[in-house]
Enzyme design. Structure first.
Site, PDB file in Angstrom:
ATOM      1  N   GLY A  18       0.770  -1.225   0.000  1.00 13.57           N
ATOM      2  CA  GLY A  18       0.000   0.000   0.000  1.00 13.57           C
ATOM      3  C   GLY A  18       0.807   1.283   0.000  1.00 13.57           C
ATOM      4  O   GLY A  18       0.239   2.369   0.090  1.00 13.57           O
ATOM      5  N   GLY A  20       2.666   2.358  -2.512  1.00 14.37           N
ATOM      6  CA  GLY A  20       2.767   2.929  -3.854  1.00 14.37           C
ATOM      7  C   GLY A  20       3.824   2.297  -4.726  1.00 14.37           C
ATOM      8  O   GLY A  20       4.313   2.928  -5.679  1.00 14.37           O
ATOM      9  N   LYS A  21       4.190   1.049  -4.447  1.00 12.09           N
ATOM     10  CA  LYS A  21       5.196   0.363  -5.270  1.00 12.09           C
ATOM     11  C   LYS A  21       4.745   0.272  -6.724  1.00 12.09           C
ATOM     12  O   LYS A  21       5.492   0.593  -7.642  1.00 12.09           O
ATOM     13  CB  LYS A  21       5.453  -1.052  -4.734  1.00 12.09           C
ATOM     14  CG  LYS A  21       6.076  -1.118  -3.378  1.00 12.09           C
ATOM     15  CD  LYS A  21       6.434  -2.546  -2.993  1.00 12.09           C
ATOM     16  CE  LYS A  21       5.229  -3.460  -2.983  1.00 12.09           C
ATOM     17  NZ  LYS A  21       4.247  -3.091  -1.966  1.00 12.09           N
ATOM     18  N   THR A  22       3.516  -0.206  -6.933  1.00 18.02           N
ATOM     19  CA  THR A  22       3.041  -0.421  -8.294  1.00 18.02           C
ATOM     20  C   THR A  22       2.977   0.884  -9.067  1.00 18.02           C
ATOM     21  O   THR A  22       3.449   0.964 -10.213  1.00 18.02           O
ATOM     22  CB  THR A  22       1.656  -1.089  -8.273  1.00 18.02           C
ATOM     23  OG1 THR A  22       1.766  -2.380  -7.670  1.00 18.02           O
ATOM     24  CG2 THR A  22       1.110  -1.257  -9.685  1.00 18.02           C
ATOM     25  N   SER A  23       2.411   1.926  -8.481  1.00 16.84           N
ATOM     26  CA  SER A  23       2.293   3.210  -9.179  1.00 16.84           C
ATOM     27  C   SER A  23       3.655   3.739  -9.595  1.00 16.84           C
ATOM     28  O   SER A  23       3.856   4.170 -10.746  1.00 16.84           O
ATOM     29  CB  SER A  23       1.594   4.239  -8.276  1.00 16.84           C
ATOM     30  OG  SER A  23       0.291   3.831  -7.963  1.00 16.84           O
ATOM     31  N   ASP A  45       4.093 -10.059  -7.780  1.00 15.83           N
ATOM     32  CA  ASP A  45       3.067 -10.141  -6.744  1.00 15.83           C
ATOM     33  C   ASP A  45       1.991 -11.133  -7.172  1.00 15.83           C
ATOM     34  O   ASP A  45       1.384 -10.963  -8.236  1.00 15.83           O
ATOM     35  CB  ASP A  45       2.443  -8.762  -6.532  1.00 15.83           C
ATOM     36  CG  ASP A  45       1.555  -8.691  -5.290  1.00 15.83           C
ATOM     37  OD1 ASP A  45       1.166  -9.755  -4.785  1.00 15.83           O
ATOM     38  OD2 ASP A  45       1.249  -7.570  -4.850  1.00 15.83           O
ATOM     39  N   THR A 503      -8.093   0.702  -7.124  1.00 13.13           N
ATOM     40  CA  THR A 503      -7.311  -0.533  -7.179  1.00 13.13           C
ATOM     41  C   THR A 503      -7.511  -1.419  -5.956  1.00 13.13           C
ATOM     42  O   THR A 503      -7.740  -2.628  -6.088  1.00 13.13           O
ATOM     43  CB  THR A 503      -5.821  -0.208  -7.390  1.00 13.13           C
ATOM     44  OG1 THR A 503      -5.672   0.466  -8.647  1.00 13.13           O
ATOM     45  CG2 THR A 503      -4.988  -1.474  -7.414  1.00 13.13           C
TER      46      THR A 503
END
Length: 589
Positions: A18, A20-23, A45, A503
């Site tokens: 949560g 913000g790794k993906t963003s 993931d 998301t």
């Protein structure tokens, strides 16, 4: 300083769920591709959300993202990888060995450890010079939450060491040749990860004490694995524009205090700060804005206000229903970073305050229960499944049981087999099962690992269930398995925790589908940390709050049979007194 300035070939984004790794991984991949590089974006993931971010279906082969020339993406799908792995191992024996022998091999390869090693196998292939990523200038890894990622990054060294001393191969993974042939690849992966000219780790955190402490722990553990080329990215840094908004000033003050008290191991790292955005980071346009420092200065365009009179149910009603049973299992599930630990701790503290026997535990490798509680709570027993301790206990137990039935050579082979990294998965499952059955006499509140890791644990539960039923049928006896307990709504209640953002809600909905496929019906959804329920006035926060209402309505009307909304709290919910605030009625905003 920017991540895209002099980047290495491999870029790993890791951190607590949560943050913000993906963003940020996606924004970096887009920025590199916009510079004319060929870029492969990889999600490791098991609960990947690359599909939601880009709005396209991404499989386990490099998929071109047409809106961004030069950018390809791939999801490492553990189940698909396991199917392919099983076929590589078993396929050569079809038509050669008897059908029952082949069926036995397939059954042997149906466990959770095979799922893990298959996903790991694909991961290491992407790090080798002649693998699927050979034609790309950069490979950007969007990793699972910290505990799962550390396990993944430890595996190349673990399997390399195991294969160097193992003469037979691990029985849970098939013939020795199926692993021995990969030994050179695993060694190459270890070398690539340790090479600072090849690999950079970006530790992603929020300006939050817990996220920064986890980033510090991760930095130390990665350094022990020889991954020392690290940077710190602090995502969601907030500066209030309305000094009269107590929520805004509290949020800014909390962030400043967390950054000022940053652990020493992080203070020496190159650091990048990303401001809190007033919009959801979904779609290529939003990713380009995130990667562009000038675009980050854009003011929110969402309307301010319009939140009054919205009825938002609170968590206290759900706790009343749970308490009425007096015993049973409460599993708190969801994506990393949505506040599962906080919700689990709040529910447990409330139940213990009613004089009920309560056991609060966690299956999360990152285990933050002690930090959430702050001190001992009367009537509340607290524990965690420690993978290292459980693995040692499991090995010792098996060896002790076998000491009187095996000769020296047999014991040596068994001990070799138990050194397999897969033994940890089996040991953790056995510990999980004990907790499930322990809920017959008390209320067990379980803070689970982030979604992907939990689904792997449930896969192991399902495999064990099927094996037990087959054995029971052959013996003509009745059995009770952990999965039967999880499927019993009078015994087990699953709380799906999410944030009121696109998301996290999509991922919680997908988790609900997976649970239903396993025959488990969630008891309720909990929308945590809601700005809409807190009523901010600051333009950035109000824009985010307004965007939440659509997601809250989607959960209430389409996805959940029961729902509770927990407001964002000005004071960080640490310690029993503040946790009790979470289970108090919200009323209306």
């Amino acid at each position: 300083m920017s991540i895209v300035e002099s980047p290495t070939r491999h870029l790993f984004f890791t951190g607590k769920g949560g943050v913000g790794k993906t963003s940020n991984a996606c924004a970096t991949a887009v920025a590199l591709a916009d510079q004319g590089r060929r870029v492969l974006l990889v999600s490791t993931d098991p609960a990947s959300n690359l599909d939601q971010v880009f709005g396209v279906s991404i499989g386990n082969q490099p998929t071109p993202l047409l809106e961004v020339p030069g950018l390809f993406a791939i999801n490492i799908d553990p189940e698909a990888a396991a199917r392919a792995y099983r076929e590589r191992v078993v396929g050569p024996y079809r038509g050669v060995l008897p059908d029952d022998a082949v069926a036995g091999m397939e059954e042997q390869l149906s466990g959770a450890c095979t799922v893990e090693v298959a996903a790991f196998d694909e991961f290491t292939e992407l790090l080798t010079p002649d693998g699927p990523a050979a034609g790309f200038d950069h490979v950007v890894f969007d990793t699972a939450p910290t505990g799962h990622t550390l396990r993944l990054l430890q595996l190349p060294a673990a399997w390399t060491g195991f294969l160097e001393t193992n003469e037979r191969g691990a029985s849970c993974l098939g013939p020795a040749s199926a692993l021995k042939t990969q030994q050179a690849r695993y060694a190459a992966a270890v070398a690539a990860l340790a090479d600072p000219q090849s690999t950079t780790v970006i530790l992603v955190a929020r300006p939050d004490r817990g996220a920064l402490e986890e980033a510090a722990r991760t930095a130390g553990e990665l350094a022990e694995l020889a991954l020392r080329n690290q940077r710190l990215l602090v995502n969601g840094v907030f500066r209030a524009t309305d000094a009269g908004d107590p929520l805004a000033t509290a949020l800014e003050a909390r962030g400043r205090a967390a950054l000022a008290a940053m652990p020493p191991v992080l203070q020496g790292l190159p650091r990048i700060d990303i401001p809190l955005q007033p919009y959801n980071i979904v779609g290529v346009a939003a990713l380009r804005r995130l990667a562009n420092p000038q675009a980050l200065l854009l003011q929110p365009t969402a309307p301010v206000g319009g939140l009054s009179g919205v009825d938002l149910p609170s968590l206290d009603g759900l706790v009343d229903e749970i308490a009425a049973a007096g015993h049973g299992l409460v599993m708190v599930m969801g994506k990393g970073g949505v506040g599962k630990t906080t919700i689990a701790a709040a529910v447990a503290v409330d139940l213990a305050g009613r004089g009920l026997p309560v056991h609060l535990t966690t299956t999360d490798p990152a285990a933050h229960l002690t930090e959430a509680l702050g001190r001992e709570v009367p009537g509340l027993k607290v524990s965690r499944i420690d993978p290292a301790a459980e693995t040692k206990a499991y090995r010792d137990k098996i060896l002790e049981r076998s000491a009187h039935t095996l000769d020296a050579a047999g014991l040596a082979l068994l001990e070799e087999d138990l050194r397999s990294p897969c033994t940890e998965e089996v040991a953790v499952f056995h510990a999980f099962s004990r907790l499930v059955f322990g809920a017959r006499k008390e209320l067990v509140v379980m803070d689970t690992a982030p979604t992907g890791h939990t689904l792997l644990l449930l896969d192991a539960t399902g495999a064990y269930h099927r094996e037990m039923l087959r054995n029971a049928a052959d013996a003509g006896v009745r059995v009770q398995t952990p999965l039967m307990r999880l499927r019993d709504p009078a015994y087990s209640r699953v709380l799906l925790v999410t944030l009121a953002e696109t998301t996290p809600v999509l991922e919680a909905a997908e988790l609900q589908v997976d649970l239903r496929h396993a025959g488990i019906e969630p008891f309720a959804w909990v929308v945590n940390g809601s700005l809409a329920a807190a009523g901010p006035r600051d333009p950035v926060l109000a824009a985010r709050a307004a965007a939440e209402l659509e997601q809250i309505e989607l959960v209430r009307t389409t996805l959940a049979t029961r729902v509770a909304v927990v407001p964002w709290l000005a004071e960080e919910p640490r310690g029993a007194d503040r946790l009790r605030q979470i289970t108090q009625p919200v009323g209306t905003v």
